[in-house]
Motif scaffolding. Structure first.
Motif, mmCIF file in Angstrom:
data_model
loop_
_atom_site.group_PDB
_atom_site.id
_atom_site.type_symbol
_atom_site.label_atom_id
_atom_site.label_comp_id
_atom_site.label_asym_id
_atom_site.label_seq_id
_atom_site.Cartn_x
_atom_site.Cartn_y
_atom_site.Cartn_z
ATOM 1 N N SER A 130 0.833 -1.206 0.000
ATOM 2 C CA SER A 130 0.000 0.000 0.000
ATOM 3 C C SER A 130 0.866 1.255 0.000
ATOM 4 N N ASP A 133 2.312 2.004 -3.340
ATOM 5 C CA ASP A 133 1.316 2.521 -4.278
ATOM 6 C C ASP A 133 1.065 4.012 -4.076
ATOM 7 N N LYS A 182 -5.417 0.904 -9.971
ATOM 8 C CA LYS A 182 -5.661 1.154 -8.548
ATOM 9 C C LYS A 182 -7.142 0.955 -8.285
ATOM 10 N N LYS A 184 -9.672 1.935 -5.182
ATOM 11 C CA LYS A 184 -9.677 2.658 -3.903
ATOM 12 C C LYS A 184 -11.089 2.796 -3.337
ATOM 13 N N GLN A 208 -4.534 10.238 -6.463
ATOM 14 C CA GLN A 208 -4.105 9.084 -7.262
ATOM 15 C C GLN A 208 -3.657 9.416 -8.687
ATOM 16 N N ASP A 259 -5.335 -3.324 -2.318
ATOM 17 C CA ASP A 259 -3.977 -2.927 -2.696
ATOM 18 C C ASP A 259 -3.122 -4.161 -3.020
ATOM 19 N N CYS A 262 -4.180 -5.365 -6.486
ATOM 20 C CA CYS A 262 -3.657 -4.508 -7.562
ATOM 21 C C CYS A 262 -2.139 -4.657 -7.689
ATOM 22 N N CYS A 263 -1.458 -4.788 -6.549
ATOM 23 C CA CYS A 263 -0.004 -4.918 -6.567
ATOM 24 C C CYS A 263 0.397 -6.149 -7.392
ATOM 25 N N ASN A 266 -0.386 -5.520 -11.070
ATOM 26 C CA ASN A 266 0.548 -4.569 -11.679
ATOM 27 C C ASN A 266 1.931 -5.189 -11.879
#
Ligand SMILES: [Zn+2]
Length: 300
Positions: A130, A133, A182, A184, A208, A259, A262-263, A266
């Motif tokens: 997090s 990001d 992302k 959120k 963001q 997060d 998404c991590c 990505n």
């Protein structure tokens, strides 16, 4: 490659890497390399040489110029932990390569720690993701869509109290494919029934999206024909993963799980090893205390 063989390949990778990080020395070497990729540098005076004191459980580095002593885990997510580096690295390997990651029950069984310790280790890893990001802003062509976590089959225009409003955004390439994504949570006061108020999209823009990004499109209406379906599919997949792996998550910790999702997504879109990147994040992120995560002290 069909999905089945990719999963089998990941499982092999997990076994191989668990073997690679089977000694404290191997883990200490890997953490050292991640913490000081360009070699040791004293946190106090910037001197480049240190004595290694290895009589303690964790190596201690003493600056040759000012004699400042720094533990190998100082300033990392492992700081203050009683668990061995081996357990931490096995957790990092499982988060990186176990298909779909790992939950606290699975991790506890795999590395031999209590559920509470496993839960905290995973949250400290999520904290590193997090934090990383927060330094990355969406840029270039940016597409953002309003979405919801929870009660996915609710067709009503009224918002169900359990639904968690989200904004999913991505930097996209010329073909419209996401380069960085992302997801959120949106604060309740930014909502008008099922739509996100202008103040909510502005808050997302400010936190963001890179300042000055010229090509930004928001879709906030629930059933808009202009909606970005790929982004909504990402949210669907993230929700499925959270519900299957963690049996659903309440609003307090939802962002940490989003997060992590998404991590991983990505990193899969980028070149280089996920394990190496996550190890680097862990080595360069100050830890978060159990007190700030759950309100009381539990040792990891
Ligand atoms: Zn020094």
């Amino acid at each position: 490659m069909v999905e089945g063989s990719a999963v089998a390949e990941d499982r092999l990778k997990v076994e191989e890497l668990m073997g690679q990080f089977n000694t404290e020395q191997a883990c200490a070497d890997a953490l050292y390399a991640a913490k000081w990729p360009n070699g040791f540098r004293c946190a106090r005076c910037g001197h480049l040489h240190a004595y290694k004191i290895t009589t303690r459980r964790l190596p201690l580095l003493e600056c040759r110029a000012c004699h400042y002593q720094e533990s190998l885990t100082a300033g990392t997510v492992m700081e203050g932990s009683r668990s061995s580096l081996r357990k931490w690295f096995h957790a990092i390997v499982l988060v990186s390569y176990n298909p779909g990651g790992v939950n606290a029950v699975q991790l506890g069984g795999a590395i031999g720690v209590t559920y509470k310790t496993a839960w905290l280790i995973l949250h400290k890893l999520r904290h590193a993701m997090s934090q990383a990001d927060t330094y990355i802003k969406l840029s270039g062509s940016v597409r953002v869509n309003a979405a919801f976590y929870g009660r996915p089959h609710n067709p009503s225009l009224q918002r169900h109290p359990q639904e968690q409003p989200l904004l999913v955004g991505a930097s996209v390439n010329n073909e419209g494919q996401s380069i960085y994504i992302k997801i959120k949570q949106v604060e309740q006061n930014y909502l008008l029934e099922r739509s996100v108020k202008h103040a909510g999209t502005r808050a997302f823009m400010e936190s963001q999206v890179e300042a000055g990004a010229a090509d930004v499109e928001f879709v906030t209406a629930r059933f808009s024909s202009r909606r970005f379906q790929t982004l909504l599919d990402n949210v669907k997949e993230a929700s499925r993963w959270i519900n299957k792996m963690f049996h659903g998550i309440g609003p307090k910790y939802l962002q940490a799980y989003l997060d992590e999702y998404c991590c991983r997504l990505n990193y899969n879109n980028q070149e280089g090893s996920i394990l190496k990147r996550l190890t680097h994040l862990c080595a360069s992120t100050e830890t978060v205390t159990s007190r700030s995560l759950i309100g009381f002290v539990v040792t990891t």
